[in-house]
Design a protein around this motif. Structure first.
Motif: not given
Ligand SMILES: CCCCCCCCCCCCCC(=O)SCCNC(=O)CCNC(=O)[C@H](O)C(C)(C)COP(=O)(O)OP(=O)(O)OC[C@H]1O[C@@H](n2cnc3c(N)ncnc32)[C@H](O)[C@@H]1OP(=O)(O)O
Length: 206
Positions: A112-116, A142-146, A170-173, A178-181
């Motif tokens: 949920g925090w990743v999505a926020a 969610y590709h892998r652990a954030t 958007a992505e988080i790396l 990339v852990t989530a997009s």
């Protein structure tokens, strides 16, 4: 006083983190709770605002913002960089560090925090591209652990626009992976179209 508020929020973040991590005797929790209650009284005496009543804050996101506000203890906070600073031209680049209090599955950040974070990032990108809007659809992969406890790179950009609909991604790396997009559709708010620098209307208005 921004600096004082930011320092207070940073202390409260520490408090949240330690509250999650600590174990100890009941007496220690009771003493800590009493001391926190004393702090609450100081703040309560200084405001007429009622907790939970919408404040209708302005644009751009300020010190009290839920994701990037340095004065909001709930905000990690997300540090927004300048366009092109670390992302490609037209991208919004941000840094954010989550903590133990943001844990979901053991040892990783809560989805949920990743999505926020991703939601905020696409909102920022739309606004930066001149189309401030509200997210009506957000699809997260969610590709892998954030992880938490390490700075996360966040990148976002407006991809397309059709009428009032804005498409963004958007992505988080972390460590370049990339852990989530997310892909998102936002709808520009009528009152704000072509007015990204203006004041945001109060909650519930469109
Ligand atoms: C305010 C923002 C300021 C900037 C802040 C940036 C800060 C930083 C970031 C902050 C981040 C904070 C992030 C947050 O927290 S955003 C907060 C979470 N999101 C919301 O609360 C939005 C809730 N929704 C609404 O309030 C209304 O839907 C709004 C007002 C947005 C539009 O209602 P309105 O009555 O005006 O418009 P419409 O219904 O005619 O629809 C218009 C078009 O959109 C299409 N459509 C609708 N839904 C969907 C859907 N699910 N998938 C695909 N498309 C969809 C629809 O078919 C139509 O298309 P077309 O028929 O025209 O082709």
């Amino acid at each position: 006083m921004l600096e004082g508020k930011a320092i207070l929020a940073a202390r409260i973040r520490e408090l949240i983190e330690l509250t999650v991590l600590v174990d100890g005797p009941e007496s220690m929790f009771a003493e800590a709770a009493d001391r926190v209650a004393a702090v609450v009284s100081i703040l309560r005496a200084a405001t007429d605002s009622e907790p939970g009543v919408p404040a209708g804050r302005g644009w751009p996101p300020g010190v009290d913002d839920a994701l990037e506000g340095v004065g909001n203890p709930l905000a990690p906070p997300m540090i927004i960089g300048h366009p092109g600073e670390s992302g490609a031209d037209g991208e919004v680049a941000a840094l954010v560090t989550l903590g133990s209090a943001h844990e979901g599955a053991p040892g990783r950040a809560h989805g949920g925090w990743v999505a926020a974070i991703l939601d905020h990032a696409v909102g920022r990108a739309a606004a930066q591209a001149g189309s401030p809007g509200m997210t009506v659809s957000l699809t997260v992969d969610y590709h892998r652990a954030t992880p938490y406890g390490v700075p996360l790179d966040v990148r976002s950009r407006r991809v397309d626009q059709a009428g009032r609909k804005v498409f963004a991604s958007a992505e988080i790396l972390t460590d370049g992976q990339v852990t989530a997009s997310a892909t998102a559709t936002l709808v520009t708010v009528r009152a704000l179209a072509n007015k990204a620098g203006g004041e945001r209307p109060g909650p519930g208005s469109d």
